[in-house]
Design a protein around this motif. Structure first.
Motif, PDB file in Angstrom:
ATOM      1  N   ARG A  58      45.001 -34.828 -43.793  1.00  0.00           N
ATOM      2  CA  ARG A  58      45.895 -33.766 -43.354  1.00  0.00           C
ATOM      3  C   ARG A  58      47.191 -34.380 -42.867  1.00  0.00           C
ATOM      4  N   ASN A  71      41.959 -14.603 -37.686  1.00  0.00           N
ATOM      5  CA  ASN A  71      41.728 -15.568 -36.615  1.00  0.00           C
ATOM      6  C   ASN A  71      42.186 -15.074 -35.249  1.00  0.00           C
ATOM      7  N   SER A 100      55.511 -24.951 -35.179  1.00  0.00           N
ATOM      8  CA  SER A 100      55.669 -24.812 -33.732  1.00  0.00           C
ATOM      9  C   SER A 100      56.211 -23.422 -33.388  1.00  0.00           C
ATOM     10  N   ALA A 153      45.357 -36.460 -39.554  1.00  0.00           N
ATOM     11  CA  ALA A 153      43.931 -36.773 -39.453  1.00  0.00           C
ATOM     12  C   ALA A 153      43.379 -37.091 -40.837  1.00  0.00           C
ATOM     13  N   SER A 195      39.606 -37.186 -42.771  1.00  0.00           N
ATOM     14  CA  SER A 195      38.191 -36.830 -42.669  1.00  0.00           C
ATOM     15  C   SER A 195      37.576 -36.819 -44.062  1.00  0.00           C
ATOM     16  N   ARG A 226      53.378 -20.772 -33.916  1.00  0.00           N
ATOM     17  CA  ARG A 226      52.356 -20.731 -32.873  1.00  0.00           C
ATOM     18  C   ARG A 226      52.907 -20.121 -31.579  1.00  0.00           C
ATOM     19  N   ASP A 264      45.570 -23.344 -42.448  1.00  0.00           N
ATOM     20  CA  ASP A 264      45.859 -23.066 -41.041  1.00  0.00           C
ATOM     21  C   ASP A 264      44.715 -23.671 -40.232  1.00  0.00           C
ATOM     22  N   HIS A 265      44.931 -24.876 -39.741  1.00  0.00           N
ATOM     23  CA  HIS A 265      43.886 -25.642 -39.059  1.00  0.00           C
ATOM     24  C   HIS A 265      43.770 -25.201 -37.601  1.00  0.00           C
ATOM     25  N   ALA A 266      42.533 -25.177 -37.099  1.00  0.00           N
ATOM     26  CA  ALA A 266      42.295 -24.712 -35.731  1.00  0.00           C
ATOM     27  C   ALA A 266      43.033 -25.557 -34.696  1.00  0.00           C
ATOM     28  N   THR A 267      43.167 -26.864 -34.946  1.00  0.00           N
ATOM     29  CA  THR A 267      43.814 -27.762 -33.982  1.00  0.00           C
ATOM     30  C   THR A 267      45.294 -27.934 -34.254  1.00  0.00           C
ATOM     31  N   TYR A 268      45.649 -28.162 -35.520  1.00  0.00           N
ATOM     32  CA  TYR A 268      47.022 -28.539 -35.862  1.00  0.00           C
ATOM     33  C   TYR A 268      47.902 -27.378 -36.326  1.00  0.00           C
TER      34      TYR A 268
END
Length: 202
Positions: A179, A95, A190, A172, A174, A193, A143-147
């Motif tokens: 999640r 990624n 945190s 979230a 869905s 990232r 490993d979520h793109a947003t979270y």
């Protein structure tokens, strides 16, 4: 000739928009991922020239050789050393294309920290599995793109997540599931990232 043309078209479809990449190269605005992608294009050149040589019996071949085969062969030769440098220094992570950590002592230290944080994330995942009697088919880690790193259960298995709001924080819901995170995972995620951001700025 038509077959050779079609084969070359198939090869070129696997590459980037070369005109766009060339303009970015001239402006000096290529990302590391695009530079690495250029290496992949260069590696395709021998396949392209071999395909073009497939029409060597054509009366048009002298023109094809002079216009395409010879210039491409020369370009590939000129790019070989750059290709070796790119391949030695660029790490095409899934990624996040980046410089290889061995390229610099600070990068190596940051990468060792990244690996340690991933181990902490995995440890928290195993802890949640053990404490709640779940298995890795019920509980997924992604490993979520947003979270970033989160846990996920299917919507039919989310009752326990809903009833333990003090321990789990739902992020979230869905079609593919719910999640959620924990205080521990959120803190480590945190750090993870921030580590990646610091690495990219070096």
């Amino acid at each position: 000739v038509a077959e050779v043309r079609d084969n070359c078209r198939d090869l070129l479809r696997q590459s980037l928009d070369l005109d766009r990449l060339n303009r970015k190269l001239q402006r000096g605005s290529c990302s590391l991922r695009e530079v690495y992608s250029l290496l992949k294009v260069v590696e395709m050149i021998p396949s392209i020239t071999r395909t073009l040589e497939g029409c060597s019996h054509s009366r048009y071949f002298p023109h094809i050789r002079a216009t395409y085969v010879n210039p491409l062969t020369d370009f590939h030769t000129e790019m070989e050393n750059l290709g070796i440098l790119i391949d030695a220094s660029v790490d095409p992570m899934q990624n996040n294309t980046r410089m290889k950590p061995e390229f610099d002592d600070e990068l190596l230290e940051l990468d060792e920290l990244r690996v340690g944080l991933l181990k902490d994330i995995k440890k928290e995942f195993n802890s949640i599995l053990s404490n709640h009697g779940w298995n890795d088919k019920t509980l997924k880690m992604e490993d979520h793109a947003t979270y970033g790193h989160v846990f996920r259960v299917s919507r039919k298995d989310d009752k326990e997540v809903r009833t333990k709001t003090s321990k789990f924080q739902t992020l979230a819901t869905s079609k593919d599931g719910v999640r959620f995170t924990t205080d521990k995972l959120s803190a480590v995620n945190s750090q993870y990232r921030k580590n990646l951001q610091t690495y990219d700025k070096r």
